[in-house]
Each structure stands twice: as C-alpha cells, then as structure tokens.
Write a protein that holds these residues in place. Structure first.
Motif, PDB file in Angstrom:
ATOM      1  N   LYS A  97      39.999  39.815  36.558  1.00  0.00           N
ATOM      2  CA  LYS A  97      40.855  39.179  37.780  1.00  0.00           C
ATOM      3  C   LYS A  97      39.835  38.699  38.887  1.00  0.00           C
ATOM      4  O   LYS A  97      40.170  39.255  40.120  1.00  0.00           O
ATOM      5  CB  LYS A  97      42.037  40.081  38.219  1.00  0.00           C
ATOM      6  CG  LYS A  97      42.832  40.373  37.139  1.00  0.00           C
ATOM      7  CD  LYS A  97      44.198  41.303  37.730  1.00  0.00           C
ATOM      8  CE  LYS A  97      45.067  41.786  36.368  1.00  0.00           C
ATOM      9  NZ  LYS A  97      46.102  42.404  36.985  1.00  0.00           N
ATOM     10  N   ASP A  98      38.625  38.108  38.412  1.00  0.00           N
ATOM     11  CA  ASP A  98      37.719  37.848  39.319  1.00  0.00           C
ATOM     12  C   ASP A  98      38.182  36.693  40.255  1.00  0.00           C
ATOM     13  O   ASP A  98      37.448  36.356  41.169  1.00  0.00           O
ATOM     14  CB  ASP A  98      36.336  37.520  38.686  1.00  0.00           C
ATOM     15  CG  ASP A  98      36.300  36.719  37.433  1.00  0.00           C
ATOM     16  OD1 ASP A  98      37.577  36.273  37.246  1.00  0.00           O
ATOM     17  OD2 ASP A  98      35.440  35.883  37.107  1.00  0.00           O
ATOM     18  N   TYR A  99      39.328  36.098  39.910  1.00  0.00           N
ATOM     19  CA  TYR A  99      39.910  34.862  40.851  1.00  0.00           C
ATOM     20  C   TYR A  99      40.333  35.560  42.206  1.00  0.00           C
ATOM     21  O   TYR A  99      40.645  34.878  43.035  1.00  0.00           O
ATOM     22  CB  TYR A  99      40.858  34.264  40.159  1.00  0.00           C
ATOM     23  CG  TYR A  99      42.002  34.821  39.496  1.00  0.00           C
ATOM     24  CD1 TYR A  99      42.914  35.424  40.181  1.00  0.00           C
ATOM     25  CD2 TYR A  99      42.019  35.411  38.213  1.00  0.00           C
ATOM     26  CE1 TYR A  99      43.821  36.225  39.741  1.00  0.00           C
ATOM     27  CE2 TYR A  99      42.905  36.160  37.610  1.00  0.00           C
ATOM     28  CZ  TYR A  99      44.106  36.533  38.409  1.00  0.00           C
ATOM     29  OH  TYR A  99      44.961  37.514  37.857  1.00  0.00           O
ATOM     30  N   SER A 100      40.694  36.948  42.140  1.00  0.00           N
ATOM     31  CA  SER A 100      41.300  37.538  43.073  1.00  0.00           C
ATOM     32  C   SER A 100      40.551  38.539  44.121  1.00  0.00           C
ATOM     33  O   SER A 100      40.849  38.870  45.159  1.00  0.00           O
ATOM     34  CB  SER A 100      42.430  38.299  42.656  1.00  0.00           C
ATOM     35  OG  SER A 100      41.573  39.562  41.932  1.00  0.00           O
ATOM     36  N   THR A 101      39.102  38.154  43.816  1.00  0.00           N
ATOM     37  CA  THR A 101      38.298  39.046  44.775  1.00  0.00           C
ATOM     38  C   THR A 101      36.798  38.422  44.667  1.00  0.00           C
ATOM     39  O   THR A 101      36.346  38.070  43.660  1.00  0.00           O
ATOM     40  CB  THR A 101      38.132  40.712  44.347  1.00  0.00           C
ATOM     41  OG1 THR A 101      37.119  41.252  45.209  1.00  0.00           O
ATOM     42  CG2 THR A 101      37.634  40.553  42.792  1.00  0.00           C
ATOM     43  N   THR A 102      36.119  38.591  45.814  1.00  0.00           N
ATOM     44  CA  THR A 102      34.820  38.398  45.596  1.00  0.00           C
ATOM     45  C   THR A 102      33.804  39.545  45.705  1.00  0.00           C
ATOM     46  O   THR A 102      32.496  39.352  45.792  1.00  0.00           O
ATOM     47  CB  THR A 102      34.433  37.519  47.021  1.00  0.00           C
ATOM     48  OG1 THR A 102      34.496  38.410  48.469  1.00  0.00           O
ATOM     49  CG2 THR A 102      35.132  36.417  47.115  1.00  0.00           C
ATOM     50  N   ASP A 103      34.414  40.726  45.511  1.00  0.00           N
ATOM     51  CA  ASP A 103      33.659  41.879  45.393  1.00  0.00           C
ATOM     52  C   ASP A 103      33.014  42.048  44.132  1.00  0.00           C
ATOM     53  O   ASP A 103      33.842  42.568  43.083  1.00  0.00           O
ATOM     54  CB  ASP A 103      34.730  43.114  45.735  1.00  0.00           C
ATOM     55  CG  ASP A 103      34.065  44.724  45.956  1.00  0.00           C
ATOM     56  OD1 ASP A 103      32.864  44.588  45.357  1.00  0.00           O
ATOM     57  OD2 ASP A 103      34.669  45.507  46.495  1.00  0.00           O
ATOM     58  N   SER A 104      31.571  42.059  44.019  1.00  0.00           N
ATOM     59  CA  SER A 104      31.052  42.305  42.548  1.00  0.00           C
ATOM     60  C   SER A 104      31.280  43.453  42.083  1.00  0.00           C
ATOM     61  O   SER A 104      31.321  43.713  41.008  1.00  0.00           O
ATOM     62  CB  SER A 104      29.624  41.742  42.751  1.00  0.00           C
ATOM     63  OG  SER A 104      29.428  40.242  43.224  1.00  0.00           O
ATOM     64  N   TYR A 145      33.441  31.367  40.262  1.00  0.00           N
ATOM     65  CA  TYR A 145      33.707  32.576  41.645  1.00  0.00           C
ATOM     66  C   TYR A 145      32.690  33.272  42.315  1.00  0.00           C
ATOM     67  O   TYR A 145      31.822  33.890  41.628  1.00  0.00           O
ATOM     68  CB  TYR A 145      35.052  33.428  41.250  1.00  0.00           C
ATOM     69  CG  TYR A 145      36.139  32.597  41.024  1.00  0.00           C
ATOM     70  CD1 TYR A 145      36.444  31.679  41.620  1.00  0.00           C
ATOM     71  CD2 TYR A 145      36.781  32.765  39.636  1.00  0.00           C
ATOM     72  CE1 TYR A 145      37.813  30.962  41.208  1.00  0.00           C
ATOM     73  CE2 TYR A 145      37.787  32.154  39.205  1.00  0.00           C
ATOM     74  CZ  TYR A 145      38.261  30.976  39.974  1.00  0.00           C
ATOM     75  OH  TYR A 145      39.431  30.392  39.629  1.00  0.00           O
ATOM     76  N   ASP A 146      32.536  33.405  43.499  1.00  0.00           N
ATOM     77  CA  ASP A 146      31.499  34.074  44.010  1.00  0.00           C
ATOM     78  C   ASP A 146      31.096  35.315  43.879  1.00  0.00           C
ATOM     79  O   ASP A 146      29.776  35.550  43.804  1.00  0.00           O
ATOM     80  CB  ASP A 146      31.645  34.014  45.800  1.00  0.00           C
ATOM     81  CG  ASP A 146      31.951  32.606  46.397  1.00  0.00           C
ATOM     82  OD1 ASP A 146      31.362  31.488  45.943  1.00  0.00           O
ATOM     83  OD2 ASP A 146      32.537  32.423  47.411  1.00  0.00           O
ATOM     84  N   GLY A 147      31.797  36.103  43.293  1.00  0.00           N
ATOM     85  CA  GLY A 147      31.599  37.528  43.129  1.00  0.00           C
ATOM     86  C   GLY A 147      31.109  37.866  41.685  1.00  0.00           C
ATOM     87  O   GLY A 147      30.498  39.028  41.424  1.00  0.00           O
ATOM     88  N   THR A 148      31.386  36.950  40.855  1.00  0.00           N
ATOM     89  CA  THR A 148      31.288  37.158  39.428  1.00  0.00           C
ATOM     90  C   THR A 148      29.849  37.115  38.856  1.00  0.00           C
ATOM     91  O   THR A 148      29.402  38.304  38.227  1.00  0.00           O
ATOM     92  CB  THR A 148      32.054  36.119  38.673  1.00  0.00           C
ATOM     93  OG1 THR A 148      33.194  36.107  39.074  1.00  0.00           O
ATOM     94  CG2 THR A 148      31.760  36.590  37.028  1.00  0.00           C
TER      95      THR A 148
END
Length: 261
Positions: free
Chosen positions: A187-194, A217-220
């Motif tokens: 669910k990497d659309y919901s967080t930028t936390d790698s 997405y930025d965290g992926t």
C-alpha cells in the motif's frame, strides 16, 4: 471514495485495492483465478509465451515475483540501476498516458535489460465501469504504444484496482493478454515511509508470491534494495511473472493470483 487513476507522486493519493475489496470484486462476478502452481501444471499449449527460456524451476526453487505498476516515472531509471546491480528481474505494468508516452527511452531500457513489459491500461480507468469498446481502447492503445517502442506487444495486463469481470476477460482474451493480480502489497500509495513499505512486504512474503509496488511514489524505490536483500537472505529467488508460471504459459483472458501459504 476512489480516484480513477493514480498520481505520479506520493502527494496525489492513488486509488488502489485492498485485499478484502479484491476478494469481493472477484467473488461478486464469479471470476475464477489460477495460481502459479496450477499454471505450472498446465501444458501451456493454448497460452502465450511471455519470456525466454526460464532460468529457474519454481516448482523446485522458492520463487517470488517483484512487480511495479503505473510507471514509468522519474524514479524508474534509479530503480533500474538497483535491479541491474542486484541482478533482479521484475515485471513492469506500464501506464500509457503521461508515462509510456512521456518516457519512451525508459520503456525501451526496461525491455532491453530483460524485464517483462506489461500493460496497465492507458489512463487507469476502472475497467469494470466501462463498456466493451472502452475497455478495448484502454488496453489496445497501450499495447500499440509499447509495441512501437519495444517491437513487442505485452502478453500480460493488470486491471486497475484489480477489478475485472467477464467483459474485461473477453477483451483481454481478444488482445492476447493474461490478467495478473497479486498477493503482497505494501500500500505504498498511502505512505512515504520506506521502512514501513519494506516491513509490509517482508511481513507478507511467501513462496510463489507476487509483490505489488509502484515506482512512482516517493517512498518505494528507496525501499527496494533492503526488500531484495532480506528476501534473498530468506532463500527467495526473484523471477518475472512468466518465469513464475513456467513451464506453463499465461493464457489470454485468464486471471492469475497466488494463494498465500
């Protein structure tokens, strides 16, 4: 509740599917799914070959498939650098408008470096909300755009939000596309936390699994090296989706989804 297609960055929230919704959608339209184990047991004579001679036997080796949706994007070249360094093949379900047409050199590089190039529609509209002609347009336009760049039409597609029905299946069959779902999502659309993305993938990992991530997405992308390293430490071998199904081949129109252990 859902937007019709994803944004390119974490600041534009994507509309993607939870496992519960996926089960409901498929169950509601009585769509049968095929597991990788079942695919490998099939002869493959009626399917479409999706890759070169397989490198590994996933009936014997502990395989897992890394897949990326909705690119290419600005971070995809860095992701390709990571995959090249770590010698990991992946499957890229590419979005047409503002992605394939905006980054043709990246699409060519994905193909040239041995990854599987697949179809994620032209505009990420929910296919079950469209009529047959509209479904065909969403898929065929991306098919043509990818073929123009790589010289080969994809044989795999992933329906946006995992939503499919008999009409989508019929059009996919007509276009020579198998439908590929997933069993592991960060669910990497919901967080930028790698770190959280990494933890979510590792917690769900299983043999013959298909991992769903997004290279937009930025965290992926920053999470990918540690995901690869830890899964290798656990004994996994990374494969493309066609390699996961081999010696069977993905049958056009069929829906493929792993089952967790």
């Amino acid at each position: 509740m859902f937007r019709s297609r994803p944004g390119r960055r974490g600041g534009r929230t994507a509309a993607l599917l939870t496992a519960a919704t996926l089960m409901l959608t498929l169950g509601g339209c009585a769509m049968d799914t095929v597991t990788p184990q079942e695919a490998r047991a099939e002869s493959g004579e009626d399917g479409k070959a999706g890759t070169e001679t397989r490198r590994v036997d996933c009936a014997e080796v502990k395989c897992i498939a890394l897949t990326f949706d909705a690119g290419p994007g600005k971070d995809t070249p860095h992701l390709l650098d990571i995959l090249k360094e770590k010698q990991v093949p992946a499957t890229f379900f590419l979005l047409g408008r503002k992605h394939v047409d905006r980054y043709p050199k990246v699409v060519r590089r994905i193909a040239d470096e041995g990854h599987e190039v697949a179809n994620h529609t032209w505009t990420h509209q929910i296919l079950t909300d469209l009529d047959e002609a509209e479904v065909r347009e969403e898929l065929s336009r991306t098919q043509d755009a990818i073929e123009k760049i790589t010289g080969r039409k994809p044989v795999l597609m992933r329906p946006p939000q995992g939503r499919t029905d008999s009409t989508v299946g019929d059009v996919s069959r007509e276009l020579g596309l198998a439908q590929i779902l997933w069993s592991i999502t960060a669910k990497d659309y919901s967080t930028t936390d790698s770190g959280l993305i990494r933890e979510r993938v590792l917690a769900q990992a299983h043999r013959d699994g298909i991992i769903l991530l997004h290279d937009i997405y930025d965290g992926t992308v920053p999470a990918v090296p540690e995901i690869i390293d830890e899964l290798r430490n656990r004994g996994y071998t990374f494969v493309t989706v066609p390699e996961l199904l081999a010696p069977g081949t993905a049958r056009a129109g069929a829906v493929y989804r792993p089952e967790k252990d």
